[in-house]
Motif scaffolding. Sequence first.
Motif, PDB file in Angstrom:
ATOM      1  N   GLY A  86      -1.029   2.130  -5.253  1.00 45.62           N
ATOM      2  CA  GLY A  86      -1.649   1.766  -3.872  1.00 45.62           C
ATOM      3  C   GLY A  86      -2.494   2.934  -3.110  1.00 45.62           C
ATOM      4  O   GLY A  86      -3.113   3.826  -4.267  1.00 45.62           O
ATOM      5  N   ALA A  87      -2.902   2.974  -2.217  1.00 46.36           N
ATOM      6  CA  ALA A  87      -3.671   3.983  -1.367  1.00 46.36           C
ATOM      7  C   ALA A  87      -2.929   4.548  -0.149  1.00 46.36           C
ATOM      8  O   ALA A  87      -2.410   3.696   0.688  1.00 46.36           O
ATOM      9  CB  ALA A  87      -5.107   3.376  -0.926  1.00 46.36           C
ATOM     10  N   ALA A  88      -3.155   5.867   0.147  1.00 49.63           N
ATOM     11  CA  ALA A  88      -2.819   6.388   1.507  1.00 49.63           C
ATOM     12  C   ALA A  88      -3.123   7.789   1.501  1.00 49.63           C
ATOM     13  O   ALA A  88      -3.953   8.144   0.730  1.00 49.63           O
ATOM     14  CB  ALA A  88      -1.175   6.615   1.227  1.00 49.63           C
ATOM     15  N   SER A  89      -2.988   8.371   2.825  1.00 48.39           N
ATOM     16  CA  SER A  89      -3.540   9.583   3.085  1.00 48.39           C
ATOM     17  C   SER A  89      -2.409  10.611   2.625  1.00 48.39           C
ATOM     18  O   SER A  89      -1.151  10.398   2.457  1.00 48.39           O
ATOM     19  CB  SER A  89      -3.716   9.719   4.654  1.00 48.39           C
ATOM     20  OG  SER A  89      -4.482   8.904   5.238  1.00 48.39           O
ATOM     21  N   VAL A  90      -2.910  11.611   2.120  1.00 46.92           N
ATOM     22  CA  VAL A  90      -2.061  12.920   1.507  1.00 46.92           C
ATOM     23  C   VAL A  90      -2.440  14.048   2.364  1.00 46.92           C
ATOM     24  O   VAL A  90      -3.801  14.382   2.601  1.00 46.92           O
ATOM     25  CB  VAL A  90      -2.193  13.003   0.117  1.00 46.92           C
ATOM     26  CG1 VAL A  90      -1.525  14.271  -0.436  1.00 46.92           C
ATOM     27  CG2 VAL A  90      -1.864  11.918  -0.611  1.00 46.92           C
ATOM     28  N   LYS A  91      -1.580  14.974   2.648  1.00 42.91           N
ATOM     29  CA  LYS A  91      -1.772  16.067   3.683  1.00 42.91           C
ATOM     30  C   LYS A  91      -1.271  17.365   2.843  1.00 42.91           C
ATOM     31  O   LYS A  91       0.131  17.284   2.622  1.00 42.91           O
ATOM     32  CB  LYS A  91      -1.317  15.814   5.163  1.00 42.91           C
ATOM     33  CG  LYS A  91      -1.467  17.211   6.050  1.00 42.91           C
ATOM     34  CD  LYS A  91      -1.276  16.810   7.366  1.00 42.91           C
ATOM     35  CE  LYS A  91       0.174  16.772   7.807  1.00 42.91           C
ATOM     36  NZ  LYS A  91       0.259  16.774   9.326  1.00 42.91           N
TER      37      LYS A  91
END
Length: 82
Positions: A26-31
């Motif tokens: 998938g895809a997501a924000s990484v901080k």
Amino acid sequence: PAQNVLGRLQAGQHYRLTAWVRLGAGAASVKATLAYTGSSGPPVFNGLQTVAANATGWTPIDVTFRHTEPNGPASALVLYFE
């Protein structure tokens, strides 16, 4: 993942963090976050940089920051990605 960096950073100094992130699916924000706990006061969470990551390629995190210790010398200092 998290990395204990206690004793590796000095208050008042500038640092550069470079990392590459990739998701399993998938895809997501990484901080990238630096969690600091001093001798007094609550923990401080310094969000260094947020990037949009996915599973199809590597995404760079590249940020320069100044490490501060507003609540006294660090008793815990952890770099982690979420």
